[in-house]
Design a protein around this motif. Structure first.
Motif, PDB file in Angstrom:
ATOM      1  N   MET A   1       1.810   6.574  -6.886  1.00  0.00           N
ATOM      2  CA  MET A   1       0.648   7.451  -7.255  1.00  0.00           C
ATOM      3  C   MET A   1       0.909   9.070  -7.224  1.00  0.00           C
ATOM      4  O   MET A   1       0.823   9.792  -7.939  1.00  0.00           O
ATOM      5  N   ILE A   2       1.289   9.300  -5.841  1.00  0.00           N
ATOM      6  CA  ILE A   2       1.424  10.551  -5.371  1.00  0.00           C
ATOM      7  C   ILE A   2       2.613  11.314  -6.292  1.00  0.00           C
ATOM      8  O   ILE A   2       2.679  12.489  -6.603  1.00  0.00           O
ATOM      9  N   GLY A   3       3.914  10.634  -6.520  1.00  0.00           N
ATOM     10  CA  GLY A   3       4.793  11.093  -7.213  1.00  0.00           C
ATOM     11  C   GLY A   3       4.335  11.589  -8.760  1.00  0.00           C
ATOM     12  O   GLY A   3       4.683  12.367  -9.227  1.00  0.00           O
ATOM     13  N   HIS A   4       3.600  10.699  -9.280  1.00  0.00           N
ATOM     14  CA  HIS A   4       2.988  10.872 -10.666  1.00  0.00           C
ATOM     15  C   HIS A   4       2.011  12.204 -10.598  1.00  0.00           C
ATOM     16  O   HIS A   4       2.132  13.083 -11.539  1.00  0.00           O
TER      17      HIS A   4
ATOM     18  N   ILE B   1       0.824  -1.118   0.104  1.00  0.00           N
ATOM     19  CA  ILE B   1      -0.054   0.073  -0.028  1.00  0.00           C
ATOM     20  C   ILE B   1       0.934   1.181  -0.080  1.00  0.00           C
ATOM     21  O   ILE B   1       0.636   2.162  -0.695  1.00  0.00           O
ATOM     22  N   GLN B   2       1.786   1.395   0.919  1.00  0.00           N
ATOM     23  CA  GLN B   2       2.735   2.578   0.914  1.00  0.00           C
ATOM     24  C   GLN B   2       3.591   2.584  -0.303  1.00  0.00           C
ATOM     25  O   GLN B   2       3.735   3.747  -0.997  1.00  0.00           O
ATOM     26  N   SER B   3       4.074   1.663  -0.916  1.00  0.00           N
ATOM     27  CA  SER B   3       4.767   1.832  -2.248  1.00  0.00           C
ATOM     28  C   SER B   3       4.022   2.157  -3.276  1.00  0.00           C
ATOM     29  O   SER B   3       4.210   3.236  -4.176  1.00  0.00           O
ATOM     30  N   ARG B   4       2.716   1.659  -3.348  1.00  0.00           N
ATOM     31  CA  ARG B   4       1.809   2.058  -4.583  1.00  0.00           C
ATOM     32  C   ARG B   4       1.362   3.539  -4.316  1.00  0.00           C
ATOM     33  O   ARG B   4       1.201   4.440  -5.309  1.00  0.00           O
ATOM     34  N   ARG B   5       0.842   3.827  -3.188  1.00  0.00           N
ATOM     35  CA  ARG B   5       0.584   5.381  -2.828  1.00  0.00           C
ATOM     36  C   ARG B   5       1.761   6.438  -3.042  1.00  0.00           C
ATOM     37  O   ARG B   5       1.494   7.345  -3.508  1.00  0.00           O
TER      38      ARG B   5
ATOM     39  N   GLU C   1      10.014  19.001  -4.218  1.00  0.00           N
ATOM     40  CA  GLU C   1      11.280  18.883  -4.792  1.00  0.00           C
ATOM     41  C   GLU C   1      11.681  17.668  -5.166  1.00  0.00           C
ATOM     42  O   GLU C   1      12.350  17.329  -6.024  1.00  0.00           O
ATOM     43  N   LEU C   2      11.534  16.801  -4.155  1.00  0.00           N
ATOM     44  CA  LEU C   2      11.814  15.162  -4.481  1.00  0.00           C
ATOM     45  C   LEU C   2      11.235  14.677  -5.138  1.00  0.00           C
ATOM     46  O   LEU C   2      11.881  13.777  -5.931  1.00  0.00           O
ATOM     47  N   CYS C   3       9.928  14.943  -5.535  1.00  0.00           N
ATOM     48  CA  CYS C   3       9.033  14.176  -6.523  1.00  0.00           C
ATOM     49  C   CYS C   3       9.616  14.477  -7.807  1.00  0.00           C
ATOM     50  O   CYS C   3       9.473  13.572  -8.877  1.00  0.00           O
TER      51      CYS C   3
ATOM     52  N   LEU D   1      -6.224  18.491 -11.753  1.00  0.00           N
ATOM     53  CA  LEU D   1      -7.414  19.019 -10.914  1.00  0.00           C
ATOM     54  C   LEU D   1      -7.261  17.865  -9.719  1.00  0.00           C
ATOM     55  O   LEU D   1      -7.279  18.610  -8.499  1.00  0.00           O
ATOM     56  N   LEU D   2      -6.752  16.820  -9.918  1.00  0.00           N
ATOM     57  CA  LEU D   2      -6.578  15.936  -8.672  1.00  0.00           C
ATOM     58  C   LEU D   2      -4.996  16.449  -7.939  1.00  0.00           C
ATOM     59  O   LEU D   2      -5.442  16.379  -6.641  1.00  0.00           O
TER      60      LEU D   2
END
Length: 104
Positions: free
Chosen positions: A36-39, A29-33, A86-88, A46-47
């Motif tokens: 997704m957030i990085g993308h 769950i943490q790796s997929r989250r 900045e990291l993403c 809008l997201l």
């Protein structure tokens, strides 16, 4: 395959110990989250506005919930949202930061 009757009271932890497995759901769950957030943070959409909280609306009553981005900052060990953004943008660093999740 273990033959455990349905009438027997066995916890999930006991079953995992019997088959010598570990709980992997929280790590996935943490790796997929994180992916997704990085993308989402790398693109304007809008997201992204919704996650950042730029959408107008009423203020909810009661104790404020833990914000989604606060959870992400805790997972990546970043102190501020600015550091997280900045990291993403550096994909290799982002992958390294999001793959450090530990199973609870």
């Amino acid at each position: 395959m273990l033959k455990i009757p349905w009438t027997e009271k066995v916890t999930n932890k006991e079953v995992l110990d019997k088959i010598k497995e570990q709980r992997q759901i929280w790590k996935s769950i943490q790796s997929r989250r994180g992916k997704m957030i990085g993308h989402i943070l790398r693109h304007e959409s809008l997201l992204k506005k919704i996650i950042e909280g730029d959408v107008e609306g009423h203020i909810a009553r009661g104790r404020p919930r833990t914000e989604y981005m606060t959870q992400i900052m805790q997972d990546t060990n970043k102190g501020s949202y600015k550091d997280l953004k900045e990291l993403c943008y550096d994909r290799e660093a982002w992958r390294a930061a999001t793959n450090k999740s530990t199973d609870l």
